[in-house]
Structures are given as C-alpha cells and as structure tokens.
Design a protein around this motif. Structure first.
Motif, PDB file in Angstrom:
ATOM      1  N   ARG A   1       0.815  -1.227   0.000  1.00  0.00           N
ATOM      2  CA  ARG A   1       0.000   0.000   0.000  1.00  0.00           C
ATOM      3  C   ARG A   1       0.844   1.270   0.000  1.00  0.00           C
ATOM      4  O   ARG A   1       0.528   2.235  -0.696  1.00  0.00           O
ATOM      5  CB  ARG A   1      -0.932  -0.003   1.216  1.00  0.00           C
TER       6      ARG A   1
ATOM      7  N   LEU B   1      -4.288   3.172  -5.997  1.00  0.00           N
ATOM      8  CA  LEU B   1      -5.106   3.390  -4.797  1.00  0.00           C
ATOM      9  C   LEU B   1      -6.531   3.775  -5.162  1.00  0.00           C
ATOM     10  O   LEU B   1      -7.479   3.400  -4.466  1.00  0.00           O
ATOM     11  CB  LEU B   1      -4.473   4.491  -3.939  1.00  0.00           C
TER      12      LEU B   1
ATOM     13  N   GLN C   1      -5.273   6.266   0.534  1.00  0.00           N
ATOM     14  CA  GLN C   1      -6.098   6.946  -0.474  1.00  0.00           C
ATOM     15  C   GLN C   1      -6.289   8.416  -0.118  1.00  0.00           C
ATOM     16  O   GLN C   1      -6.169   9.297  -0.986  1.00  0.00           O
ATOM     17  CB  GLN C   1      -7.457   6.251  -0.582  1.00  0.00           C
TER      18      GLN C   1
END
Length: 552
Positions: A405, A413, A472
């Motif tokens: 991530r 994302l 995000q």
C-alpha cells in the motif's frame, strides 16, 4: 377409566415404595425365554382390575353370600409379537404368613405365561411381593394365593441373573457426561494436530538431500547457467538449509549451502504455488541473467500432497534488503549513486523488450525488494506479482490493486488503472521515486549533520502501518508526497535526484519519467572518484541505447 388410570399410578407407587427391582408390571424375564407360540395361543382381552382403593358395598366378612364388585379392564391392543396377560401382585406378610392381592390388571409381555418354567416370580424388597400371571379373559378374577413357594425356582431351574438396579442419573452426572463427550473429541483432534505439526517440522527441517529419488532435480533456464557448469550434476544433494533470514508475503527465505557456496532458498507453502510458478516464469525469460536482477539458480519441489513445499534457489547477499540496510547505515554520495544507478538500470532492463525478452512490470517495487551486494551494488528481487507483456496478448486476469500500500501509485489506490503495458510500467516508476527518496534520506553528503533516523516514505504522514483508506486520503485526495528538505538541493548530484523523483511521482501518470530516462539522469551524475574502478556489475548496459531516445 379414571379408576384404571388411578390403578396405574398406584402400581407405580408400589414399585417405587417396595424397590426398583419391580420396574414394570411384567415379571423378570427368564434367562433364555422360549419364543411365543404363533398358533393356538390363548387370547386375553379382559382382566379384573383391582388396586385396593375402590370401595365395595359387599363385605364378605359380614355377608358370605354377597358377590364382591368386579371391575373389568379391557386390555389395550398390542403389536404382533406381543400379547396381553392378566396378573395378580400378592403382598406377603412374613409375620402372619398370609397374603392379599395388592394390584390386579392387564400387562404386556413377549413370552407366554404357560411357556415359562413358573408363572409366578418372587420379588424381595422391603416386603415380599409375588407376581403371578395367567392367560385367558378374566383369569385373575378368582386367583388363589399359590403360596410363596410358587415364586421360588426349583433346584433344576437356573435362576435368572439378578441385574442391579441402575441409579437415576443426577444433574451432576449429566454435566459430567456432556463434558466427557465434548472434551474427548477435542483432545483427540488436538493430539492429531500436534502429531501432524511435529511430522511437518521434521520434514521441513531436512535438506534437499532427503528428497525422493524420483524428484526432478533443480531446473535452470539457459540464461541462468553461467558459472554453473560444474554444478549440473548432483545439485540436489548439495543444498542444505541453514537459517531463516526473512519472511515475506509468499513464504520464508533461508540461507543455505550449495557445496561451499552460500545460496538463498525461498520456500513457498502449498497455497502459494502459483506465486512460485509466476516467479520462476520471470526468471526463465530470455536475457534475465542481468547484474541488476537477482541471480537465479533453480527451483525444486519438496514433499507431496499437503506436505508439498516449493523452493526457489537464488544467489545469496549477506547485506540483505536495501530497507533493512538503511535502518542501520548511512550512505556517502558515492554509495548512494551506486545503489540508485543499479536500481534505475535494473528497472530499465526489466521494462525494455527486445532480443527475445518481453517487457515486464514488477508491480511490487520497494526497498524491501532491492538486495544489496557486498560492494553495495544492488539487484531487484521478488517477482511474484510481476506481469509479462507479450505483443498481441492482453494482461490476462491481472488484478489492478496489488502490491504494498505505501508504494502504490495514486491510480492504483484509486482503482483507476488503464490495463496497458505503459500504465503498469508507470506504476513501477512511482514506486521507484519513493525508493530514490529513501536512498537520498540516508546520504551524509546532503548536510553537515548526520541524517536522522531512517523512515519509510510518508511514514510521518500516515504512520508505520497505514490502511488502504489512509493511503487513499493522503496520496489521492491530499496529493501528499515524501518531504524533500531544502538542503538536499545544495548537493549537485542530489539536486538531480530530487528533480527526478518529483517527476516520477507526478500525480499524472503520463507525465512520469521512464526507467531509461531515470537511468540517463543518474548516470550523468556518476562521481569521478569511482570512474576508474567501474566494474561490469555497475557499468550501465543501456547507455548505447539512450541515443535513440529524446533527452530526458
């Protein structure tokens, strides 16, 4: 009917009062009673009912001519292999040696009264009780006490076995039974699991030499055979696991011995077989034997069925990953440049196509997947998520949102990936910019003071273990990028590196630099002090191809 029901209740009360051995109206069975005769048997439909509680207007002690009231009980229908009988339960007084009927009525049995050795049975409890049966309608109406001797078996008759009465289970007994029935299977399951685990550990601790003779030996692509001519025979028996050096998403990495050499063995569990197949597919591509790509030696399978393990054997590098090295070490500009040049050259080689090699996107590029060699040159590893792009063939069933991530590009994302070769290569370049930032953050030539504690990209903004939603918000919505301190730009080489990383992590994927452009920029900053000592492992192999591209 009320009187009959009352008799049943009274009879049960008598049984409870005088002992549990008289558990029903039927007498105890013989040891081996004869079968009921099928033909010619006497049918009993009615019996006299008496329980000692009903009142009668006739008292034979005062009027010997009166006839006592008789209550006739209709016996209920029974199954085919059973029949009704009449019975009299006599209570015997040991003191007066007399007896009187206690209960009369119908009862069901599977053996005829006339087929028994004796139609009376004596029960001993608090007081003697004599149970006598007969067949035929109302046969118990004028029953006469046969004497207590009628219930005593003869010398030739084998007495029935006395079965002790079972105690009525208590609540504690029920609880203990439930616990026993519940825990016993659990203990058995636990023992089986422990046994399986011990067996697994025993097999896992063995070396390649314990493989069955029928196992295929380590397989190597043609490009991986350099320097291995003498190892082609007997390679399996020479590999021995030594210690676990790292654990990742797809398994553990071991330091092992191949003869006198140290090698790395990546062990994939059964459920990650697909990653093992995908990674060796990348290594088997043409022209993958490159100094900035982890050197591949071979693969093998150990065990069968649920015990199967899949091994990937590669070169071993003692310094470990770039991420782990930066945690405990700083870099001079010469060292930082060498690592950056190798990273850029390795990605450029991975992304290019030609000479029979297709373009490859790494899709999980990060400092953990960059390994450092003894001379601080670097190579790229871990191709479990890599994609191969063959002309005229799509991306297959590739999933867009994969990787780590922290290193995911904004479009990954945001779930807005264009599934094309160029789009996936630009995703790699975003991650490359973060790795270059990590290298620059540990360079001592950027300032007079020693660099601070090592931090992962965006660690100050999102912490050590960010969720997908946090990444995000930070990267896609707020467009945050790692902080570049102003003093980094005071160094001419780091200045170029800062400009390069900013262009590589651009929010607009199409505006990002290609790997070949990054390689050109980094190579232009090569320190003069190391130019005479350049080795084949650090000489850029793609410089001759850069003339075909526009200036970066």
């Amino acid at each position: 009917m009320v009187l009959m029901m009352a008799s049943k209740i009274l009879y049960l009360a008598v049984i409870i009062m005088f002992g549990s051995q008289v558990a029903s109206a039927a007498p105890p069975s013989d040891e081996n009673p004869p079968p009921r005769p099928k033909e010619g048997r006497v049918t009993t439909k009615y019996c006299e009912f008496f329980n000692g509680s009903q009142t009668s207007t006739c008292d034979t002690s005062k009027n010997s001519t009166c006839v006592p009231d008789v209550i006739r009980e209709e016996c209920p229908p029974v199954e085919a292999d059973k029949s009704n009988h009449c019975f009299v339960l006599w209570q015997v007084d040991n003191v007066t040696n007399t007896a009187y009927p206690k209960v009369k009525g119908c009862f069901v049995d599977t053996v005829s009264c006339t087929d028994r050795a004796s139609n009376c049975r004596l029960h001993y409890s608090k007081l003697p009780l004599l149970h006598c049966c007969c067949e035929g309608n109302m046969c118990n109406q004028n029953a006469v006490f046969p004497g207590i001797e009628a219930g005593i078996p003869s010398q030739t008759e084998v007495p029935p076995a006395r079965v002790p009465a079972s105690a009525v289970p208590s609540a504690d007994d029920d609880t203990k039974a439930v616990i026993a029935y519940t825990l016993t299977p659990l203990f058995l399951l636990f023992a089986i699991l422990v046994g399986c685990y011990l067996l697994y550990r025993k097999r896992k601790g063995s070396s390649f030499a314990e493989l069955a003779n029928g196992e295929a030996s380590l397989s190597r692509p043609p490009s991986a055979g350099a320097g291995m001519e003498n190892e082609a025979v007997g390679l399996v028996g020479q590999v021995t696991l030594c210690e676990v050096r790292a654990r990742g998403r797809f398994g553990a990495v071991w330091r092992a011995k191949l003869g006198q050499r140290d090698v790395a063995v990546k062990v994939f569990p059964l459920q990650d077989k697909q990653s093992w197949l995908a990674e060796q597919e990348i290594f088997r591509l043409a022209r993958m034997d490159h100094p900035d790509i982890l050197h591949y030696i071979g693969v093998d399978k150990k065990g069968d069925n649920l015990q199967a393990e899949y091994w990937l054997v590669t070169a071993y590098h003692e310094k470990g990953s770039l991420c782990d090295y930066l945690k405990g070490h700083t870099l001079t500009w010469v060292e930082a440049w060498r690592i950056a040049a190798c990273v850029a050259r390795g990605l450029a080689h991975l992304h290019e196509e030609g000479g029979g090699k297709p373009a490859v996107a790494h899709r999980d590029f990060k400092s953990k997947n960059v390994l450092l060699k003894a001379d601080l040159s670097a190579c790229i590893a871990d191709f479990g998520l890599a994609l191969i792009f063959v002309a005229g063939r799509g991306c297959g069933d590739a999933h867009g949102q994969v990787g780590t991530r922290r290193y995911m590009a904004p479009e990954v994302l945001d779930g807005a990936i264009n599934f094309t070769k160029d789009a996936f290569l630009r995703i790699d370049m975003y991650a490359c910019a973060l790795v270059l930032w990590e290298i620059a953050s540990r360079c001592t030539d950027a300032a007079s003071d020693t660099p601070g504690q090592y931090r992962l990209p965006l660690e100050e903004e999102v912490g050590s273990h960010p969720s997908l939603e946090e990444m995000q918000e930070a990267v896609v919505q707020r467009k945050l990028r790692p902080h570049i301190p102003p003093h980094w730009r005071n160094h001419p080489g780091l200045l170029v590196l800062c400009d390069t990383m900013e262009e590589c992590w651009d929010h607009d994927a199409e505006a990002r630099l290609s790997a070949s452009c990054v390689l050109e920029r980094v190579c232009a900053q090569q320190p003069a002090s190391i130019a005479p000592a350049l080795t084949p492992d650090t000489t850029p192999l793609l410089i001759h191809e850069l003339a075909e591209h526009q200036p970066c």
